[in-house]
Design a protein around this motif. Structure first.
Motif, PDB file in Angstrom:
ATOM      1  N   GLU A   1      19.295  -8.531  29.193  1.00  0.00           N
ATOM      2  CA  GLU A   1      18.137  -8.078  29.971  1.00  0.00           C
ATOM      3  C   GLU A   1      18.574  -7.075  31.041  1.00  0.00           C
ATOM      4  N   GLY A   2      19.630  -7.403  31.747  1.00  0.00           N
ATOM      5  CA  GLY A   2      20.133  -6.506  32.786  1.00  0.00           C
ATOM      6  C   GLY A   2      20.607  -5.187  32.204  1.00  0.00           C
ATOM      7  N   LEU A   3      21.244  -5.246  31.020  1.00  0.00           N
ATOM      8  CA  LEU A   3      21.751  -4.034  30.390  1.00  0.00           C
ATOM      9  C   LEU A   3      20.607  -3.095  30.002  1.00  0.00           C
ATOM     10  N   GLN A   4      19.527  -3.654  29.502  1.00  0.00           N
ATOM     11  CA  GLN A   4      18.375  -2.827  29.117  1.00  0.00           C
ATOM     12  C   GLN A   4      17.788  -2.102  30.335  1.00  0.00           C
ATOM     13  N   ILE A   5      17.666  -2.832  31.459  1.00  0.00           N
ATOM     14  CA  ILE A   5      17.120  -2.198  32.676  1.00  0.00           C
ATOM     15  C   ILE A   5      18.080  -1.127  33.191  1.00  0.00           C
ATOM     16  N   ALA A   6      19.398  -1.428  33.154  1.00  0.00           N
ATOM     17  CA  ALA A   6      20.389  -0.469  33.645  1.00  0.00           C
ATOM     18  C   ALA A   6      20.389   0.797  32.799  1.00  0.00           C
ATOM     19  N   GLU A   7      20.293   0.655  31.471  1.00  0.00           N
ATOM     20  CA  GLU A   7      20.267   1.830  30.589  1.00  0.00           C
ATOM     21  C   GLU A   7      18.972   2.632  30.790  1.00  0.00           C
ATOM     22  N   LYS A   8      17.860   1.927  30.974  1.00  0.00           N
ATOM     23  CA  LYS A   8      16.578   2.598  31.152  1.00  0.00           C
ATOM     24  C   LYS A   8      16.556   3.407  32.440  1.00  0.00           C
ATOM     25  N   ASN A   9      17.179   2.887  33.489  1.00  0.00           N
ATOM     26  CA  ASN A   9      17.167   3.546  34.795  1.00  0.00           C
ATOM     27  C   ASN A   9      18.461   4.304  35.084  1.00  0.00           C
ATOM     28  N   GLN A  10      19.330   4.422  34.060  1.00  0.00           N
ATOM     29  CA  GLN A  10      20.573   5.189  34.158  1.00  0.00           C
ATOM     30  C   GLN A  10      21.457   4.722  35.330  1.00  0.00           C
ATOM     31  N   VAL A  11      21.609   3.390  35.433  1.00  0.00           N
ATOM     32  CA  VAL A  11      22.518   2.820  36.443  1.00  0.00           C
ATOM     33  C   VAL A  11      23.883   2.683  35.771  1.00  0.00           C
ATOM     34  N   SER A  12      24.652   3.779  35.730  1.00  0.00           N
ATOM     35  CA  SER A  12      25.871   3.862  34.923  1.00  0.00           C
ATOM     36  C   SER A  12      26.916   2.789  35.232  1.00  0.00           C
ATOM     37  N   PRO A  13      27.246   2.536  36.520  1.00  0.00           N
ATOM     38  CA  PRO A  13      28.269   1.511  36.782  1.00  0.00           C
ATOM     39  C   PRO A  13      27.884   0.151  36.220  1.00  0.00           C
ATOM     40  N   LYS A  14      26.606  -0.203  36.326  1.00  0.00           N
ATOM     41  CA  LYS A  14      26.177  -1.510  35.843  1.00  0.00           C
ATOM     42  C   LYS A  14      26.146  -1.557  34.315  1.00  0.00           C
ATOM     43  N   VAL A  15      25.902  -0.422  33.663  1.00  0.00           N
ATOM     44  CA  VAL A  15      25.949  -0.387  32.198  1.00  0.00           C
ATOM     45  C   VAL A  15      27.349  -0.753  31.722  1.00  0.00           C
ATOM     46  N   ILE A  16      28.362  -0.200  32.381  1.00  0.00           N
ATOM     47  CA  ILE A  16      29.754  -0.524  32.025  1.00  0.00           C
ATOM     48  C   ILE A  16      30.043  -2.000  32.290  1.00  0.00           C
ATOM     49  N   ASP A  17      29.665  -2.468  33.491  1.00  0.00           N
ATOM     50  CA  ASP A  17      29.938  -3.861  33.853  1.00  0.00           C
ATOM     51  C   ASP A  17      29.291  -4.830  32.875  1.00  0.00           C
ATOM     52  N   LEU A  18      28.043  -4.575  32.505  1.00  0.00           N
ATOM     53  CA  LEU A  18      27.318  -5.522  31.659  1.00  0.00           C
ATOM     54  C   LEU A  18      27.815  -5.481  30.225  1.00  0.00           C
ATOM     55  N   ASN A  19      28.226  -4.329  29.722  1.00  0.00           N
ATOM     56  CA  ASN A  19      28.865  -4.291  28.405  1.00  0.00           C
ATOM     57  C   ASN A  19      30.144  -5.122  28.406  1.00  0.00           C
ATOM     58  N   SER A  20      30.917  -4.976  29.484  1.00  0.00           N
ATOM     59  CA  SER A  20      32.164  -5.737  29.599  1.00  0.00           C
ATOM     60  C   SER A  20      31.894  -7.238  29.682  1.00  0.00           C
ATOM     61  N   LYS A  21      30.859  -7.628  30.438  1.00  0.00           N
ATOM     62  CA  LYS A  21      30.562  -9.050  30.582  1.00  0.00           C
ATOM     63  C   LYS A  21      29.944  -9.628  29.311  1.00  0.00           C
ATOM     64  N   MET A  22      29.184  -8.818  28.566  1.00  0.00           N
ATOM     65  CA  MET A  22      28.709  -9.265  27.256  1.00  0.00           C
ATOM     66  C   MET A  22      29.899  -9.563  26.348  1.00  0.00           C
ATOM     67  N   ALA A  23      30.890  -8.694  26.421  1.00  0.00           N
ATOM     68  CA  ALA A  23      32.101  -8.914  25.628  1.00  0.00           C
ATOM     69  C   ALA A  23      32.793 -10.204  26.052  1.00  0.00           C
ATOM     70  N   ASP A  24      32.859 -10.462  27.362  1.00  0.00           N
ATOM     71  CA  ASP A  24      33.471 -11.712  27.848  1.00  0.00           C
ATOM     72  C   ASP A  24      32.737 -12.929  27.301  1.00  0.00           C
ATOM     73  N   ALA A  25      31.400 -12.866  27.295  1.00  0.00           N
ATOM     74  CA  ALA A  25      30.615 -14.003  26.818  1.00  0.00           C
ATOM     75  C   ALA A  25      30.855 -14.256  25.339  1.00  0.00           C
ATOM     76  N   TYR A  26      30.910 -13.180  24.541  1.00  0.00           N
ATOM     77  CA  TYR A  26      31.198 -13.352  23.109  1.00  0.00           C
ATOM     78  C   TYR A  26      32.627 -13.857  22.894  1.00  0.00           C
ATOM     79  N   ALA A  27      33.554 -13.368  23.715  1.00  0.00           N
ATOM     80  CA  ALA A  27      34.939 -13.838  23.597  1.00  0.00           C
ATOM     81  C   ALA A  27      35.026 -15.323  23.917  1.00  0.00           C
TER      82      ALA A  27
END
Length: 663
Positions: A184-210
């Motif tokens: 949910e956070g990633l979708q809002i960050a991508e929609k509003n072009q919040v670049s630092p948070k897009v990176i952080d949330l991709n990384s944390k999604m990866a942590d959750a899958y790991a």
């Protein structure tokens, strides 16, 4: 209760007598003061308050003490008219400062105080983050979840909320729920072009899958975060590369790890010194800092995991040199120890020994450094505590000033609304309060006297029961001699017994007697029992020379039942000869300890030896003692404390400890 009643009464009387002309004058005076306050330069105070907060934020990364001092100065001028918004802003900023310096408990406390002054979504979000950093994931979830209903959040704040909730659920090992919030956070960050948070949330999604061992999905999101980080600052790319390399290490993909770390190492060396320092800051709390020596060390470990020892050695050596230059003793220690182990595996024991000696020297240096850090940390914590206490004092003074101001306003309103009709109400209320106070006092005094009388009667009754109980047991001993036709022993026993009984009867009416008298009675009693069971036990009564036995008072016949139990139920059934020791020692100026120790068969074995008839009958002597102690402690404020424990681990022997207060 009486004190509060009198305060209310005098307040009401003063309120009444302040009416009329005096009340009119005071009303006018209060109004002038109110107008003067309205004319004060509040806007200038608010400007000063914001300047202090800006200064606190400016110094929060470099000088903790100075930043906290600015917070204190921002609270000080608020005074009685300081509004809740300004106070909340100061406390919230203080919480952020503590959170930045990893003082999470203090951060949580100040965020809570800020919310008490004024609730804001920003402060609640900060409190949730502080809970996460402190490992209190359930508190974080319960704090953050209500914010989902807030409608007017800006996009960046909404992204932070979803990210924090994802962190909470990840901490609770609920990876599926964590992924939902991250997404949910990633979708809002991508929609509003919040670049630092897009990176952080991709990384944390990866942590959750790991965390779910879903390697393919994790690697996909890590690849996304890595590609996105390359489009921003180089130091951010290095941080993400190292995180992905750690993932490769966990999955034993050492070639991919080595390749990625070498690339990070080259990029880090090409950065200016200032940006390299920024890159060394960790992304997540608890993760390693990123430095050249640490990357070299991790590359060497990856080679060692593949048994490529020759390739590992140069990286370990570079790691040691760089760590020495940066005074990074932790990495230097680990790399030196690892280098010694590598040489040992290769069979080069000379170099292994040299490296190990270097390792020992680094450990010694690290130990000294850690001691210095502990000393600095202790001093640092004291400074924080002093400053926090100062802020708390300022807040208390502000609240007191606010209370006085509010009271003055209320008083003015009361004067304006009061009329002559209140005269009889005030007198009636005052009379009712006095009547209620008098009734409460009389009831309290009567109840206390009745309780004292009941306790005295109960004590007397228990003492009356103790004497026949003791006489009955003693006469049994005389009967034993008579049964054996031992007339001389019976006469001697009766003579000593009569002396004992005379002393017992003399003291039977007293609640307390001098300890010296009680010890004389005990010595005579033990002597009588020893004459009967001479082949069963020896005894010793030891009184510490430091003990002033005349200065302490003890209830009469309090110790005798414990000694009787020790002889009759512990030592009497012991196969070999036992020993009874009574010791008196002083624990403090006003505290005495009396111990009764026997090495008999113990309480458990004694209970097993009782007959069925004995089991049905409860020990009156011990029961009376417990009741007496309970009543005496109720009357004299915990003067006597008794504990009974097994002497040995095999449950043989018994130790009775009686602690007696002087006053």
């Amino acid at each position: 209760m009486m004190r509060s009643v009198y305060i209310v009464f005098f307040f009401l009387m003063g309120l009444y007598h302040g009416m009329g002309q005096d009340g009119e004058q005071r009303s006018k005076s209060t109004a002038r003061e109110s107008n003067a306050k309205k004319e004060s330069p509040i806007s200038r105070v608010m400007l000063s308050h914001q300047q202090y907060l800006d200064s606190a934020n400016f110094y929060k990364r470099t000088d903790l003490e100075k930043s906290i001092d600015f917070i204190a100065r921002s609270i000080a001028p608020l005074g009685s008219q300081g509004n809740k918004q300004e106070l909340s802003a100061s406390l919230s900023t203080l919480g952020e400062i503590y959170m930045f310096h990893k003082q999470y408990d203090l951060a949580i406390a100040n965020f809570k105080d800020a919310l008490s002054a004024r609730e804001t979504s920003k402060t609640k979000l900060l409190l949730g983050k502080a809970y996460i950093l402190n490992g209190e994931y359930e508190n974080a979830e319960s704090t953050l979840t209500p914010l989902l209903e807030v409608k007017n959040m800006v996009p960046y704040q909404r992204v932070e909320l979803y990210e924090a909730l994802g962190d909470s659920y990840k901490g609770l090992s609920n990876f599926k729920k964590a992924q939902e919030f991250y997404r949910e956070g990633l979708q809002i960050a991508e929609k509003n072009q919040v670049s630092p948070k897009v990176i952080d949330l991709n990384s944390k999604m990866a942590d959750a899958y790991a965390g779910q061992d879903r390697t393919i999905e994790a690697e996909g999101f890590y690849r996304n975060s890595l590609n996105l980080s390359k489009k921003v600052a180089p130091e951010r790319s290095i941080q993400e590369s190292e995180k992905v390399a750690d993932f490769y290490n966990q999955k034993s993909r050492y070639d991919d790890e080595i390749q990625l770390r070498k690339k990070s190492l080259n990029e880090l060396q090409q950065l200016p010194q200032q940006k390299a320092t920024a890159a060394s800051s960790s992304i997540m709390p608890g993760s390693d800092t990123i430095t050249s020596q640490r990357i070299n060390y991790k590359i060497a470990n990856a080679y060692i995991a593949q048994d490529k020892l020759d390739e590992a050695i140069p990286y370990l050596e570079r790691s040691i040199v760089e760590a020495d230059e940066d005074d990074d003793l932790v990495v230097q220690k680990d790399a030196t120890r690892k280098l010694s182990e590598v040489y040992k595996y290769k069979g080069d024991f000379t170099r292994a020994l040299e490296s190990y000696q270097d390792y020992v020297a680094v450990v010694d240096s690290l130990y000294i450094k850690k001691e210095q850090e502990i000393s600095r940390a202790a001093r640092f914590n004291r400074e924080i505590a002093n400053t926090q206490n100062r802020i708390s004092s300022l807040e208390q003074e502000r609240e007191l000033s606010q209370s006085k101001y509010s009271l003055a306003v209320t008083e003015q309103q009361l004067y304006e609304e009061t009329s002559k009709r209140q005269k009889w109400i005030i007198y009636s209320l005052a009379f009712g309060i006095l009547l209620m106070a008098l009734t409460a006092f009389l009831y309290y005094r009567s109840n206390r006297q009745q309780k004292l009388a009941n306790n005295l009667l109960a004590l007397k009754s228990l003492r009356t029961q103790m004497n026949p109980h003791f006489i009955f047991n003693a006469l049994n001993s005389v009967n034993n001699y008579i049964a054996k036709s031992d007339e001389r022993s019976a006469n001697r026993f009766l003579s000593e017994f009569s002396v004992l009984m005379r002393s017992v009867l003399e003291n039977s009416e007293e609640d307390f007697i001098p300890l010296s008298k009680e010890l004389e009675l005990l010595e005579l009693y033990v002597k009588l029992e020893h004459s009967r069971f001479m082949d069963k036990f020896d005894y010793e009564i030891e009184v510490d020379k430091k003990v002033d036995v005349e200065a302490f008072q003890i209830p009469p016949m309090l110790l005798q039942p414990y000694i009787e139990n020790a002889i009759w139920h512990g030592l009497r059934y012991k196969e070999d000869k036992g020993f009874l020791k009574i010791a008196v020692q002083q624990l403090g100026n006003d505290l005495l300890e009396i111990t009764i120790v026997d090495n008999g068969i113990g309480r458990k074995k004694s209970a097993e030896l009782k007959t069925n008839n004995q089991k049905k009958q409860k020990s009156k002597g011990m029961g009376n003692i417990k009741k007496r102690i309970h009543i005496l402690n109720d009357m004299y404020k915990n003067k006597v404390d008794v504990s009974i424990t097994d002497l040995n681990e095999d449950q043989t022997g018994t130790k009775v400890s009686l602690k007696l207060k002087k006053d």
